[in-house]
Motif scaffolding. Structure first.
Motif, PDB file in Angstrom:
ATOM      1  N   UNK A 108      32.027  26.121  37.593  1.00 53.62           N
ATOM      2  CA  UNK A 108      31.613  27.262  38.409  1.00 53.62           C
ATOM      3  C   UNK A 108      32.452  28.486  38.059  1.00 53.62           C
ATOM      4  N   UNK A 109      31.847  29.668  38.109  1.00 53.95           N
ATOM      5  CA  UNK A 109      32.634  30.870  37.805  1.00 53.95           C
ATOM      6  C   UNK A 109      33.706  31.130  38.857  1.00 53.95           C
ATOM      7  N   UNK A 110      34.879  31.515  38.400  1.00 55.00           N
ATOM      8  CA  UNK A 110      35.969  31.861  39.318  1.00 55.00           C
ATOM      9  C   UNK A 110      36.499  33.249  38.945  1.00 55.00           C
ATOM     10  N   UNK A 111      37.250  33.845  39.893  1.00 51.31           N
ATOM     11  CA  UNK A 111      37.719  35.208  39.667  1.00 51.31           C
ATOM     12  C   UNK A 111      39.212  35.290  39.431  1.00 51.31           C
ATOM     13  N   UNK A 112      39.813  34.230  39.000  1.00 50.55           N
ATOM     14  CA  UNK A 112      41.254  34.226  38.769  1.00 50.55           C
ATOM     15  C   UNK A 112      41.622  34.809  37.421  1.00 50.55           C
ATOM     16  N   UNK A 113      41.047  35.911  37.049  1.00 50.69           N
ATOM     17  CA  UNK A 113      41.357  36.526  35.767  1.00 50.69           C
ATOM     18  C   UNK A 113      41.425  38.029  35.959  1.00 50.69           C
ATOM     19  N   UNK A 114      41.980  38.695  34.961  1.00 45.86           N
ATOM     20  CA  UNK A 114      42.089  40.136  35.042  1.00 45.86           C
ATOM     21  C   UNK A 114      41.806  40.742  33.671  1.00 45.86           C
ATOM     22  N   UNK A 115      41.463  42.002  33.587  1.00 41.24           N
ATOM     23  CA  UNK A 115      41.223  42.865  34.744  1.00 41.24           C
ATOM     24  C   UNK A 115      39.871  42.557  35.372  1.00 41.24           C
ATOM     25  N   UNK A 116      39.823  42.623  36.677  1.00 46.31           N
ATOM     26  CA  UNK A 116      38.545  42.460  37.366  1.00 46.31           C
ATOM     27  C   UNK A 116      37.731  43.734  37.166  1.00 46.31           C
ATOM     28  N   UNK A 117      36.423  43.614  37.086  1.00 40.33           N
ATOM     29  CA  UNK A 117      35.611  44.819  36.899  1.00 40.33           C
ATOM     30  C   UNK A 117      35.726  45.725  38.118  1.00 40.33           C
ATOM     31  N   UNK A 118      35.521  47.046  37.904  1.00 42.27           N
ATOM     32  CA  UNK A 118      35.530  47.956  39.049  1.00 42.27           C
ATOM     33  C   UNK A 118      34.581  47.415  40.099  1.00 42.27           C
ATOM     34  N   UNK A 119      35.050  47.329  41.332  1.00 43.87           N
ATOM     35  CA  UNK A 119      34.249  46.612  42.317  1.00 43.87           C
ATOM     36  C   UNK A 119      34.017  47.448  43.558  1.00 43.87           C
ATOM     37  N   UNK A 156      33.322  38.705  50.571  1.00 46.51           N
ATOM     38  CA  UNK A 156      32.807  37.406  50.164  1.00 46.51           C
ATOM     39  C   UNK A 156      31.692  37.542  49.145  1.00 46.51           C
ATOM     40  N   UNK A 157      31.355  38.804  48.845  1.00 46.12           N
ATOM     41  CA  UNK A 157      30.212  39.018  47.984  1.00 46.12           C
ATOM     42  C   UNK A 157      30.639  39.416  46.583  1.00 46.12           C
ATOM     43  N   UNK A 158      30.391  38.564  45.639  1.00 42.89           N
ATOM     44  CA  UNK A 158      30.700  38.878  44.246  1.00 42.89           C
ATOM     45  C   UNK A 158      29.378  38.933  43.516  1.00 42.89           C
ATOM     46  N   UNK A 159      28.949  40.175  43.247  1.00 42.89           N
ATOM     47  CA  UNK A 159      27.689  40.316  42.522  1.00 42.89           C
ATOM     48  C   UNK A 159      27.966  40.058  41.055  1.00 42.89           C
ATOM     49  N   UNK A 160      28.078  38.791  40.759  1.00 46.84           N
ATOM     50  CA  UNK A 160      28.537  38.381  39.433  1.00 46.84           C
ATOM     51  C   UNK A 160      27.611  38.869  38.320  1.00 46.84           C
ATOM     52  N   UNK A 161      26.299  38.830  38.580  1.00 45.61           N
ATOM     53  CA  UNK A 161      25.354  39.205  37.529  1.00 45.61           C
ATOM     54  C   UNK A 161      25.518  40.671  37.138  1.00 45.61           C
ATOM     55  N   UNK A 162      25.801  41.497  38.162  1.00 42.11           N
ATOM     56  CA  UNK A 162      25.918  42.930  37.905  1.00 42.11           C
ATOM     57  C   UNK A 162      27.326  43.306  37.416  1.00 42.11           C
ATOM     58  N   UNK A 163      28.341  42.701  38.040  1.00 39.19           N
ATOM     59  CA  UNK A 163      29.710  43.145  37.743  1.00 39.19           C
ATOM     60  C   UNK A 163      30.331  42.455  36.519  1.00 39.19           C
ATOM     61  N   UNK A 164      29.984  41.204  36.324  1.00 39.19           N
ATOM     62  CA  UNK A 164      30.579  40.479  35.193  1.00 39.19           C
ATOM     63  C   UNK A 164      29.471  39.778  34.413  1.00 39.19           C
ATOM     64  N   UNK A 165      28.632  40.564  33.729  1.00 41.47           N
ATOM     65  CA  UNK A 165      27.479  39.963  33.056  1.00 41.47           C
ATOM     66  C   UNK A 165      27.853  38.878  32.053  1.00 41.47           C
ATOM     67  N   UNK A 166      29.029  39.019  31.383  1.00 33.09           N
ATOM     68  CA  UNK A 166      29.379  38.004  30.375  1.00 33.09           C
ATOM     69  C   UNK A 166      29.722  36.671  31.036  1.00 33.09           C
ATOM     70  N   UNK A 167      30.323  36.736  32.249  1.00 27.70           N
ATOM     71  CA  UNK A 167      30.618  35.494  32.967  1.00 27.70           C
ATOM     72  C   UNK A 167      29.308  34.882  33.464  1.00 27.70           C
ATOM     73  N   UNK A 168      28.408  35.746  33.932  1.00 22.38           N
ATOM     74  CA  UNK A 168      27.102  35.285  34.404  1.00 22.38           C
ATOM     75  C   UNK A 168      26.351  34.582  33.278  1.00 22.38           C
ATOM     76  N   UNK A 169      26.406  35.180  32.100  1.00 24.27           N
ATOM     77  CA  UNK A 169      25.726  34.607  30.945  1.00 24.27           C
ATOM     78  C   UNK A 169      26.315  33.231  30.606  1.00 24.27           C
ATOM     79  N   UNK A 170      27.633  33.172  30.612  1.00 20.71           N
ATOM     80  CA  UNK A 170      28.298  31.902  30.338  1.00 20.71           C
ATOM     81  C   UNK A 170      27.914  30.848  31.363  1.00 20.71           C
TER      82      UNK A 170
END
Ligand SMILES: [Zn+2]
Length: 161
Positions: free
Chosen positions: A114-125, A134-148
Motif C-alpha cells: 500500500x502507498x505510504x507517505x513516509x518520504x520526502x519531499x512531499x508534494x505541495x499539499x 485524512x485526505x491524500x489525493x494520491x492520484x493528483x498529488x503523487x501521480x508516480x506513486x499512484x501509477x506504481x
C-alpha cells in the motif's frame, strides 16, 4: 544501556577497579581495541548486536583503536573521567561513528504494497498547514506513486495481511 569493561588489572598491588563504559552507538557492532581510562591496559573486544561475542581480552603492548567515552571508579567515591580527557577518554561529538551515518530509506510502499507517505519531499499539499488531514489525493498529488500502486494492484502484490 551500555556494556562495560570493569578493569581488574593489578596496579601497584591493588586492582585498577575502573569501569569503562562502552556507549552503545559506537560499540553495538564493533571489533577492535579499547584502552582502560585509568591504567591504559588495552582490551580487545568483538561486539555483535550489542552482545559481547569475544573479549574483553587483554592485549599487552598493542595500541588501542579508541577510548571509552566515560569511566568511573565506584570504590573511590565519585572519581571519574569525563569525556575528552587526553589519552584516557575520547571527546563527545554528539554523533555515532561515521559508518552508521546513513541516509533515510524513502519507502513509498508498505510491506503489504500500500502507498505510504513516509518520504520526502512531499508534494505541495492542501489542508491546514499543508497537513492534508485524512485526505491524500494520491492520484493528483503523487501521480508516480499512484501509477506504481496500480502496477502493484495489477500484479497482485497488494495484500491485506
Ligand atoms: Zn584499568
Amino acid at each position: 544501556m551500555c556494556d562495560i569493561i570493569w578493569c581488574k588489572k593489578d596496579k601497584g598491588g591493588k586492582p585498577c577497579d575502573t569501569i569503562n563504559y562502552l556507549d552503545p552507538y559506537c560499540f553495538w557492532n564493533w571489533e577492535g581495541k579499547i584502552n582502560c581510562a585509568e591504567c591504559g591496559t588495552v582490551y580487545y573486544i568483538h561486539m555483535i548486536q550489542g552482545f559481547m561475542y569475544m573479549g574483553p581480552e587483554e592485549r599487552p603492548g598493542e595500541k588501542s583503536d579508541t577510548s571509552p567515552l566515560y569511566a568511573d571508579k565506584p570504590y573511590d567515591g565519585y572519581a571519574n573521567y569525563r569525556p575528552g580527557v587526553e589519552g584516557r577518554t575520547r571527546p563527545f561529538q554528539c554523533i555515532p561513528r561515521a559508518k552508521l551515518l546513513g541516509v533515510a530509506d524513502m519507502v513509498k510502499f508498505s510491506v503489504r504494497g500500500r502507498p505510504v507517505r513516509g518520504w520526502r519531499p512531499q508534494p505541495p499539499s492542501a489542508g491546514l498547514a499543508g497537513s492534508q488531514g485524512f485526505n491524500w489525493d494520491i492520484q493528483k498529488l503523487s501521480p508516480e506513486v499512484w501509477e506504481g500502486y496500480q502496477k502493484k494492484l495489477a500484479k497482485g502484490e497488494v495484500k491485506d495481511w
